[in-house]
Design an enzyme around this catalytic site. Sequence first.
Site, short mmCIF file in Angstrom:
data_model
loop_
_atom_site.label_atom_id
_atom_site.label_comp_id
_atom_site.label_asym_id
_atom_site.label_seq_id
_atom_site.Cartn_x
_atom_site.Cartn_y
_atom_site.Cartn_z
N CYS A 48 -23.93 32.16 -33.94
CA CYS A 48 -23.41 31.06 -33.12
C CYS A 48 -21.89 31.00 -33.12
CB CYS A 48 -23.98 29.73 -33.57
SG CYS A 48 -23.59 29.27 -35.27
N GLU A 98 -25.88 21.18 -34.50
CA GLU A 98 -25.10 22.41 -34.69
C GLU A 98 -25.46 23.34 -33.53
OE1 GLU A 98 -22.80 22.84 -36.80
OE2 GLU A 98 -23.12 21.11 -38.07
#
Length: 346
Positions: free
Chosen positions: A134, A100
Amino acid sequence: MSPWNYPFQLTIAPLIGAIAAGNCSIIKPSEYATNTSEIIDKLISKNFDEAYISVIKGGREANKSLLAEKFDYIFFTGSVQVGKVVMEAASKHLTPVTLELGGKSPCIVDETANIDLASKRIVWGKFLNAGQTCVAPDYLMVHSSVKEKLINKMKDHITEFYGLSPCSNKEYPKIINDKHYNRLRTLLNEENIVFGGQFNDKTNQISPTILDNVTIDSAVMKDEIFGPILPVIEFENINEVVSRVNKKPKPLALYYFSNDIKRQKHIINNISYGGGCINDTIVHLATPHMPFGGVGDSGIGGYHGKASFDTFSHKKSILKKSNLVDIPLRYPPYKNKLKLIKKILR
């Protein structure tokens, strides 16, 4: 292996999937979020036998030692650079990974968008946790005809959310450490600042900042910003947007504000990205009904909801055959059987 920006959530969320799938797990929280790491360690050690779940604390040396071991699976959340290190180490044992990562997630606003609502949702998504998310909109591409209106509305919403002096607002977060704070300070080019730009060296805070007249070649456009700085680039045609975005590595998220359904489909069908929203930001990762993850440089694999269970599981295919019937047709010698087999296959 979890990051520092949401150190509790991004540790526990994948752990739940691992537990649900029946795995023993080792947790490696970020060395930057030391207080949260201590809390996680206490919670886990108090409630679980270390043979079932254990916590390893430390920095690069701890990471290096862990990655030298052979695991059945590695789940990593963090930067692209460290993600490459993790994948290289995993490849030595042929260990599958979920990565991720992140990247420069674009936010696009065309002339058909609801500008007031778009500006509100962009400001919320970008400056949440001082931009240290993010999936935060990394840069804004807006049609030239609505750029000035959008920027003015964003200024209003920033003031509404954080006040006239965000760096004095107790609810406004700081940058995690000096390294990242100083990195962000270098991106505050005064010539491009149209709003914000204030900072506090004592508290490592940078106020929500909007940069205008930014080009693709500007310093702020080279790497993921991961902070409260929003560059604005204007465009004239939606095909121009598609071309510009596709020239960059595939982003983790993409946000498109438009009331034109055909254009929405055009963006979805012609740009590769991990996931995103139409007429909103961030909230796509809140639903447990679809997986969250990146593609290409922004990551491998996905999780959330049942997808977390699937990530930490192996679907083992088994066919159980009856002993009552055994058709001799499949066994050699075949000779004239081939004609019959062909008829059956038809």
